[in-house]
Design a protein around this motif. Sequence first.
Motif, PDB file in Angstrom:
ATOM      1  N   ASP A 117       1.096  11.645   3.519  1.00 13.48           N
ATOM      2  CA  ASP A 117       0.966  11.531   2.064  1.00 13.48           C
ATOM      3  C   ASP A 117      -0.046  12.574   1.600  1.00 13.48           C
ATOM      4  O   ASP A 117      -1.238  12.428   1.835  1.00 13.48           O
ATOM      5  N   LEU A 153      -3.707  -0.729  -5.860  1.00 11.68           N
ATOM      6  CA  LEU A 153      -4.584  -0.248  -4.783  1.00 11.68           C
ATOM      7  C   LEU A 153      -5.987  -0.829  -4.920  1.00 11.68           C
ATOM      8  O   LEU A 153      -6.657  -1.104  -3.917  1.00 11.68           O
ATOM      9  N   GLU A 172      -7.652  10.275   7.009  1.00 10.12           N
ATOM     10  CA  GLU A 172      -7.720  10.725   5.609  1.00 10.12           C
ATOM     11  C   GLU A 172      -8.795  11.787   5.451  1.00 10.12           C
ATOM     12  O   GLU A 172      -9.876  11.665   6.014  1.00 10.12           O
ATOM     13  N   LYS A 208       2.370   9.493  -6.055  1.00 12.63           N
ATOM     14  CA  LYS A 208       2.775  10.848  -5.686  1.00 12.63           C
ATOM     15  C   LYS A 208       3.980  11.321  -6.498  1.00 12.63           C
ATOM     16  O   LYS A 208       4.043  12.486  -6.903  1.00 12.63           O
ATOM     17  N   TYR A 254       0.841  -1.213   0.000  1.00 10.30           N
ATOM     18  CA  TYR A 254       0.000   0.000   0.000  1.00 10.30           C
ATOM     19  C   TYR A 254       0.874   1.261   0.000  1.00 10.30           C
ATOM     20  O   TYR A 254       0.641   2.201  -0.764  1.00 10.30           O
ATOM     21  N   LYS A 255       1.898   1.273   0.837  1.00 13.93           N
ATOM     22  CA  LYS A 255       2.773   2.451   0.915  1.00 13.93           C
ATOM     23  C   LYS A 255       3.537   2.654  -0.391  1.00 13.93           C
ATOM     24  O   LYS A 255       3.706   3.791  -0.854  1.00 13.93           O
ATOM     25  N   SER A 314       0.023   1.204 -10.355  1.00 13.66           N
ATOM     26  CA  SER A 314      -0.154   1.586  -8.954  1.00 13.66           C
ATOM     27  C   SER A 314      -1.631   1.687  -8.594  1.00 13.66           C
ATOM     28  O   SER A 314      -2.067   1.237  -7.537  1.00 13.66           O
ATOM     29  N   ASN A 315      -2.437   2.282  -9.488  1.00 17.53           N
ATOM     30  CA  ASN A 315      -3.887   2.362  -9.246  1.00 17.53           C
ATOM     31  C   ASN A 315      -4.506   0.972  -9.188  1.00 17.53           C
ATOM     32  O   ASN A 315      -5.368   0.690  -8.352  1.00 17.53           O
ATOM     33  N   TYR A 355     -10.367   2.988  -7.711  1.00 15.44           N
ATOM     34  CA  TYR A 355      -9.026   2.846  -8.268  1.00 15.44           C
ATOM     35  C   TYR A 355      -9.028   2.003  -9.553  1.00 15.44           C
ATOM     36  O   TYR A 355      -8.196   2.220 -10.438  1.00 15.44           O
ATOM     37  N   HIS A 388       1.159   4.210  -3.055  1.00 19.12           N
ATOM     38  CA  HIS A 388       0.892   5.631  -2.807  1.00 19.12           C
ATOM     39  C   HIS A 388       2.120   6.495  -3.111  1.00 19.12           C
ATOM     40  O   HIS A 388       1.981   7.620  -3.613  1.00 19.12           O
TER      41      HIS A 388
END
Length: 711
Positions: A688, A83, A654, A68, A60-61, A79-80, A99, A64
Amino acid sequence: MPQMFKSIIFLSFLSFFCISNAQNSKKTPSQKSTPLELQEKRVVSDAFNLLNKNEDKKAYKTAHRLLKESRIKASLTNSNLLLAFYFNKRSQIDSSLFYTQKAMRLNPIANDSLTCRLYSLGYNLLAINNKKRGLLGESKKWHIKGIDISQKFNETDLYYTHVHGLALTYSDLGDYNNALKLFQQCLDYKQSREIMIGSYINIGDIYSILKEYEKSNWYLYKVKALCEKGSDFQAKAVIAYNLGANYQYQNKIEEAISLYNEAIEIADKNELPQIAINARLSVGNILLERKKTEEAKDIFSSALNDAIKLGYLTEQGNIYDNLQEISLMQNDYKDAYFYAGKSVKIKDSIAHLQKEKEINELEVKFKTWQKEKEISLLQIENKANVLELKNKEEALQFFNLQEEINQKANENKILSLNNISQKKASEIVSLKKDQLLKTAEINWQKQTKNITFISFVVFLIPIIGLLFLYYQRLKTQRLLNLSEKEISEQKIISLVKDQELKLIKASIKGQDKARAKIAQELHDSIGGNLAAIKLQLNSIASKPDIVHSIREQLEETYQQVRDLSHNLIPEKFSQNKFSSLLEEYQKSLAEIDHLKTSFTAYPRQKIDSITESLQMEIYKIIQELVTNTLKHAKATTIDLQLNYVEDNLNILFEDNGIGFDSQKKEEGIGFKNINSRLYSVSGSMEIDSMINRGTIINIDIPLNEFHFKTE
C-alpha cells in the motif's frame, strides 16, 4: 490494594457510526447519490460491521484501499474515522488521534446534523484517547463539547455516548455522586446494550470504591449474567477484574487471584492490553503484601514493558512506585532511588501536559479579550468621529448664514465700486496682454524640459532592463551550480550507501552459504559413508566382540557428525531469541542519520519459538524491505510489527518515505527476492503506497505445529 479499572465499551460507538453513515445517504432530489457513491457507502458500512465482529484485519485493509482509491469526500472521511476506531481498539493512541483529526479536517464546519455526528464521534475519540493517557481534564472537556453538539441537533444515541464517557471521567476524578447520577441516567437508555453493560459495571465499580461491596457485587453479577451469552469480551474481562478487586478488599485472596487470572486470560486472548496490565498490577500487589518480592518484581517488570510500549503514563507511575517499594524491602537503595526518579518524572510529565493545555486555553482567552478591547476602542473612536462630523456640519451652516449676511451688506459697496472697476478695467487689459506673453514663454520652457526628461527616461529604461536580465542570468547560473553540486553530493552518498549495503549483504550471504555447504557435505558424504559401514557391520556375526566395539565407535562418530552439521546453522539464530535479534537489528538501523525505528512483537514467546530455518527466511525478507527503504524511500522513520494471530504470522512494515505508485511501478530485484522467499513458505504480500505518503507492506505467512520448535 488494587486500583479500580474503569471500563469503556467501544462496540456501541462503532454501531452508532454505521447509523450516521446510513443517514449520509439521504440527499435532496437535486443531490442524488451516484452509483459509485452508493457502492462506496456500502463498502464502508460493511467495513464497520467487520470491525464490530472483531474481523479487524479485513476492516483495516478496506479502509486503506478506500483512502488510496476514492475521491469522494464522505468515503475518505469515514475511512479515516474507521482507522481511528481500529487503532483506538488496539490502544495505539497516537495513530487513533492522527486519523481522528484527519477525518475532522475534511469537514471543518459543524453546521448540520450529518457533520454534527462526525464531530460528536471525533470528540468522543479525543476524550477516550486523552483519558487513556491520564489527561482527565482534557477528556472531560471533549465529552462536554460532544454533549453540547449532540443536544443541538437532537442526536440521542451520541448524547448518551458522551454522558457515559463523562460519567467515567467524573468517576476517575473522584466525583462519585455526579458519576452515579449520569450512569443511572444511561441505564434508562434501552436502545444500546453496550452502554447499559458499561453503566452496570461502573456503578458496581463506584460502590466498591465506597466500600459497599454487597451493592457492588449485585450490579457486577447482574451484568455478568447479561454478558454470558454474548461476545462482549472486554466487558467480561472488566467484570472479572472488578469482582477480583472486591474479593481482595474483603480479604478473600484466593478468590481474588482466580478472578484476576481469568481477566488476564480473556484480555490476552482478545488483545485488551490495558485490562491485562491492571490485572497483573493487582496480582503483583497481592504478592507484595505476602512478601514474595521476587515474584512481584517479575510481574511488575512485565507489566511495565507493556505500559511503556502503549504509552500508559498513569500505569507507568504506579509500577515505578511499586518497584521502589520492593527495592526498599530488599535494601537495594540504588534501585529504589532510580525508580523514585522515574516515578517523579512520569508524574511531572502528566502535570506538564495538563498545564500546557491550560496555558494554551488562557492564551486564547487573553487574545480574545485583547481583540474585544480593541473593538471597543474602535467603537468609541467611531462615535467621537461622528460627533465631530456633526459639529463641523453645524459650523458650516453657521458660516453659510454669515456669508449671506455679508453678501447683502456688500451689495451696496459693489455699486460704489463699479465706477472704480471700470476705470481700472482698461489697465487690467493691458496687464493681461503682458501676462499672456510671459505665460507663453514659460509654457515653451516647460515643454522643452519635458521633452528632454522623456528622452532621458526612454534611453534609461532599456539599460535598466538589460542590467536586470544580466543579474537574473547570474542568479540563475549560481542556483544551477548549487543544484548540480547538491545532486552530485547526493549521488555520491547514494553510491556509498549502496556499496555498503551490497558488501554487508554479500558478507552475510557468503557466510550462510559456506556454513550450509559445509553442513551439507558433512551430512551427505561423511555421514552417509558411516551409515553405510554401520549397515554392513550389522550383517557380520562371526566376531561379535570386535563387531560390537566397531559399531559403538561408528555410532559415536555418526552422532558427532550429525550434531556438527546441525550446529552449523548461523549462531545468531541458535543462540539468540528471534524477537531480540530483530530488535537489535532495528536499533542498529537507528545509527543512520535522521532515521528513527520502532519494533513490536506479540506474543514474543510464540514468535521466538518459530523454527530456525523459518526465522532465517523471515530475517532475510525484513533485510530486503529495509534495504529497499534505505536505497529508494528517503524515509526518516521505519516501523516493524510482528503479530501471531490464528495460526498466521503477520509482518507489518511501514515507512514515511516518498512512496511510489504500486500499480505502475515495475517489480525490482528486491521485491522479486521477497516474493521468491514468500513462495517457498506459502506466504503472501500486499503493498500500500502512494506518492509523498509513505509505504505500508503487509505480509502474511501461514504457520502450523511443524513451524515451531519442540521442547
